[in-house]
Write a protein that holds these residues in place. Structure first.
Motif, short mmCIF file in Angstrom:
data_model
loop_
_atom_site.label_atom_id
_atom_site.label_comp_id
_atom_site.label_asym_id
_atom_site.label_seq_id
_atom_site.Cartn_x
_atom_site.Cartn_y
_atom_site.Cartn_z
N ILE A 84 0.86 -1.18 0.00
CA ILE A 84 0.00 0.00 0.00
C ILE A 84 0.89 1.23 0.00
O ILE A 84 1.84 1.32 0.79
N VAL A 85 0.60 2.18 -0.89
CA VAL A 85 1.36 3.44 -0.94
C VAL A 85 0.38 4.60 -1.04
O VAL A 85 -0.77 4.44 -1.47
N PHE A 86 0.85 5.77 -0.63
CA PHE A 86 0.07 7.00 -0.78
C PHE A 86 0.44 7.70 -2.09
O PHE A 86 1.57 7.61 -2.55
N LEU B 181 4.03 9.07 -3.10
CA LEU B 181 4.51 9.29 -4.47
C LEU B 181 3.63 10.30 -5.19
O LEU B 181 2.41 10.34 -4.97
N ARG B 182 4.22 11.09 -6.06
CA ARG B 182 3.42 11.88 -6.98
C ARG B 182 2.81 10.94 -8.01
O ARG B 182 3.34 9.86 -8.28
N TYR B 183 1.68 11.35 -8.58
CA TYR B 183 0.95 10.43 -9.46
C TYR B 183 1.79 9.96 -10.64
O TYR B 183 1.78 8.78 -11.00
N GLU B 184 2.54 10.89 -11.25
CA GLU B 184 3.34 10.50 -12.41
C GLU B 184 4.40 9.46 -12.04
O GLU B 184 4.72 8.56 -12.84
N ASP B 185 4.94 9.54 -10.83
CA ASP B 185 5.92 8.54 -10.38
C ASP B 185 5.23 7.21 -10.07
O ASP B 185 5.78 6.14 -10.35
N PHE B 186 4.03 7.29 -9.50
CA PHE B 186 3.26 6.08 -9.22
C PHE B 186 2.98 5.31 -10.51
O PHE B 186 3.13 4.09 -10.57
N VAL B 187 2.57 6.03 -11.56
CA VAL B 187 2.24 5.40 -12.84
C VAL B 187 3.46 4.70 -13.43
O VAL B 187 3.35 3.60 -13.99
N LEU B 188 4.62 5.32 -13.30
CA LEU B 188 5.85 4.71 -13.83
C LEU B 188 6.24 3.45 -13.05
O LEU B 188 6.80 2.52 -13.62
N ARG B 189 5.92 3.43 -11.77
CA ARG B 189 6.39 2.33 -10.92
C ARG B 189 5.44 1.13 -10.89
O ARG B 189 5.89 -0.01 -10.79
N PHE B 190 4.12 1.38 -10.99
CA PHE B 190 3.16 0.29 -10.76
C PHE B 190 2.27 0.08 -11.98
O PHE B 190 1.56 1.00 -12.42
N SER B 191 2.27 -1.14 -12.47
CA SER B 191 1.45 -1.52 -13.62
C SER B 191 -0.03 -1.52 -13.25
O SER B 191 -0.42 -1.98 -12.17
N ALA B 192 -0.85 -1.02 -14.17
CA ALA B 192 -2.30 -1.00 -13.93
C ALA B 192 -2.87 -2.41 -13.78
O ALA B 192 -3.90 -2.60 -13.13
#
Length: 223
Positions: free
Chosen positions: A34-36, A52-63
């Motif tokens: 779980i991350v914020f 994480l900022r949203y753009e970093d979250f998108v890069l790190r975690f696959s949908a």
């Protein structure tokens, strides 16, 4: 499965604790990580959990292996984030506290968050991405639209219709067969005895219309 909690303020921390409770109630925790997520500069971590900022979250975690819970108290903020999340192909997480009474004939749509002690009667429908805070009661045949926020201790009688992007304040009560329009705001501790049109703010006991919700904001800066 990864859970991203979009919002790192007080509401986000409540949602984190709710997710923890849901995990502990299962023999196999549903969310392994779980991350914020936060769009504003804030702490790098909360309780040891990364922010994480949203753009970093998108890069790190696959949908494919990730869900997002929206922990924002502004209804139009919830709508904006929901559209952004769906455009990135993520699914919304649905979180329901294990200590709730929910009729098997109630419909709770994707992205809803239902916290401790809520009572949802039969033939009700809770719309996509709506947040029910602790100890809400929703009577039979009532409908709550999408991206709405129902605050703690609210009582909604039977056959009530609540629109999209509505905010109902703490400990308010809505009598049976009332209609609350889209983007309406019900101030805390109000007693709603008459219909509230779209984009109107109602307050008092009994409540009356006090002004239009021109800026679509619930939480305004203090003067």
């Amino acid at each position: 499965m990864i859970l991203g909690i979009y919002g790192a303020g007080g509401l986000g921390r409540e949602v984190y604790e709710l997710a923890e409770t849901i995990n502990k109630a299962r023999t196999d925790p549903y969310w392994g990580n779980i991350v914020f997520i936060s769009d504003i500069d804030s702490e790098k971590e909360i309780w040891g959990i990364p922010v994480l900022r949203y753009e970093d979250f998108v890069l790190r975690f696959s949908a494919k292996f990730t869900q997002i819970a929206i922990a924002v108290g502004e209804p139009f903020g919830r709508e904006h984030i929901r559209k952004k999340v769906i455009a990135s192909n993520y699914h919304l997480a649905t979180l329901i506290h294990p200590i709730c009474r929910i009729s098997p004939r109630a419909i709770i749509l994707e992205g809803c968050i239902v916290n401790f002690g809520c009572n949802i009667s039969y033939d009700t429908m809770i719309g996509t991405n709506t947040f029910l805070q602790p100890s809400c009661g929703i009577g039979h045949g009532s409908q709550v639209g999408e991206d709405s926020v129902i605050s703690a201790g609210v009582r909604i009688a039977g056959n009530v219709s609540i629109g999209n992007q509505v905010y109902v304040g703490l400990h308010s009560a809505i009598r049976e067969k009332i209609s609350i329009g889209d983007a309406a705001i019900i101030s805390m501790c109000s007693s709603i005895q008459r219909d509230v049109p779209n984009e109107m703010i109602a307050a008092g006991n009994p409540a009356r219309i006090i002004q239009k919700n021109n800026d679509h904001k619930v939480f305004k800066p203090k003067m």
